[in-house]
Design a protein around this motif. Structure first.
Motif, PDB file in Angstrom:
ATOM      1  N   PHE A 146       0.983  -1.061  -0.008  1.00  0.00           N
ATOM      2  CA  PHE A 146       0.099   0.162  -0.244  1.00  0.00           C
ATOM      3  C   PHE A 146       0.891   1.413   0.190  1.00  0.00           C
ATOM      4  N   GLU A 147       0.319   2.475  -0.515  1.00  0.00           N
ATOM      5  CA  GLU A 147       1.256   3.658  -1.293  1.00  0.00           C
ATOM      6  C   GLU A 147      -0.012   4.836  -0.381  1.00  0.00           C
ATOM      7  N   SER A 179       5.719   6.908   3.958  1.00  0.00           N
ATOM      8  CA  SER A 179       5.052   6.274   2.484  1.00  0.00           C
ATOM      9  C   SER A 179       6.925   6.369   1.559  1.00  0.00           C
ATOM     10  N   ASN A 180       7.273   7.841   1.887  1.00  0.00           N
ATOM     11  CA  ASN A 180       8.356   7.774   0.435  1.00  0.00           C
ATOM     12  C   ASN A 180       8.898   7.138   1.396  1.00  0.00           C
ATOM     13  N   ALA A 219      11.880   3.811  -0.802  1.00  0.00           N
ATOM     14  CA  ALA A 219      13.121   4.395  -0.865  1.00  0.00           C
ATOM     15  C   ALA A 219      13.736   2.690  -0.738  1.00  0.00           C
ATOM     16  N   LYS A 220      12.791   2.102   0.582  1.00  0.00           N
ATOM     17  CA  LYS A 220      13.424   0.810   0.956  1.00  0.00           C
ATOM     18  C   LYS A 220      13.905  -0.292  -0.355  1.00  0.00           C
TER      19      LYS A 220
END
Length: 357
Positions: free
Chosen positions: A296-297, A351-352, A356-357
């Motif tokens: 989910f984002e 969420s960012n 990024a992971k």
């Protein structure tokens, strides 16, 4: 480890959880002329052979599972079925199903004749490891989740591990998410242990009994102090404020436990930004939680709906969001957060961080 657990209740005195290995024998023992079985249709079909005796009984109500059944209207439908079976106050309702079945039967049994006895066979991991104890029942009202309810524990709970073998991976992950929230309110060891075994658990459900027992034992210690959710039990809302809002905006397409998993991770991120939680502890907890996070984002398109869903949470005070935040494993506390631009930007930053992971 124990095969039965006694829960002390201010409502019912005590009630018992038994871990059983012979479903047919247990059903035959309780199948008398006082018992009315209320069973989830899917469970009845999956265990058709085991429930042969029940299926031939005239004292049977088959219900639909799913969040849409947790309504006043559906409870009225079930009550009408019970009346047609000539239900009496001295009957006992035997609920067989997951959390939705539990909520429906617990709610109905508390209002029917001002109280009818009930017993419970939880068939999902989430129900076995969490909701089966604690007395709470809740049904939804319009778009408000779990707005109506009572405190009404079953007289007896029977946990049968074989039910878990029929569950899809999403249901197992849902239960794991709920257990993680208990393990993190207690410390980090059990959380790390279940995280390390998560892939094996998906395929070997027998491993779950150890974690179910630990989850119930952690919950037991708190609910025996605060059965009516007036003080210390609030810690078990950890992950739930943010998780419930996620369920609402996705129309429950993400399971409850995985929504709670994301809710815990988001609560930890907010805790870190508020300097309640140090970055090292956040990292340790995130590494455990990320194995069970749903896809989910948060975006500019859905963040308004999410904040609106958060604003409807029953734990809020005025315009502030009531949430359980973390100071580290085993150290959570209730805080009230402004529902403002800072919260909006922090959730989008979270969420960012995940992307990024």
């Amino acid at each position: 480890m124990f095969n039965s657990l006694i829960i002390k209740s201010r409502i019912s005195g005590t009630y018992k959880v038994d871990f059983i290995t012979d479903l047919n024998n247990q059903l035959s023992q309780i199948n008398d002329n006082k018992s009315i079985f209320i069973i989830d249709k899917n469970v009845l079909n999956l265990f058709s052979e085991s429930f042969k005796l029940i299926k031939s009984s005239s004292r049977l109500v088959i219900i639909e599972s799913g969040e849409r059944s947790k309504t006043i209207e559906y409870c009225q439908f079930v009550i009408k079925n019970l009346i047609e079976l000539h239900v009496r106050k001295d009957n006992k309702l035997i609920a067989i199903g997951g959390g939705v079945t539990q909520d429906i039967v617990a709610f109905i049994s508390s209002i029917l004749f001002r109280g009818v006895s009930w017993e419970f066979f939880p068939t999902t991991l989430l129900a076995q490891s969490d909701s089966c104890i604690g007395s709470k029942s809740s049904i939804n009202f319009d778009s408000y989740k779990n707005l109506l309810g009572t405190f009404n524990p079953p007289k007896q709970i029977y946990i049968y591990n074989e039910f878990l073998n029929t569950l899809p991976e999403s249901e197992i992950r849902s239960g794991i998410g709920e257990m993680l929230h208990y393990f993190f309110t207690d410390g980090i060891n059990l959380a790390k242990e279940i995280s390390d075994q998560i892939n094996e658990i998906i395929f070997d459900r027998s491993r779950l009994e150890y974690f179910i027992k630990n989850s119930l034992n952690i919950k037991k210690k708190v609910i025996e102090i605060d059965e009516f959710d007036e003080s210390i039990r609030h810690i078990f809302n950890y992950g739930h404020t943010f998780g419930h809002a996620l369920e609402a905006i996705t129309n429950y397409s993400i399971s409850h436990g995985q929504s709670v998993t994301l809710g815990m991770d988001l609560a930890n991120y907010i805790s870190m930004k508020l300097e309640l939680l140090d970055p090292h502890s956040f990292k340790l907890m995130h590494e455990i939680l990320q194995k069970n996070l749903p896809e989910f984002e948060f975006t500019d398109e859905n963040i308004f709906n999410y904040l609106n869903a958060l604003s409807k949470d029953k734990k809020n005070k005025g315009d502030k969001i009531g949430a359980i935040l973390s100071k580290g494993p085993g150290k959570v506390e209730k805080r009230y957060i402004e529902n403002n631009d800072w919260l909006r930007e922090t959730i989008l930053d979270y969420s960012n961080f995940l992307k990024a992971k």
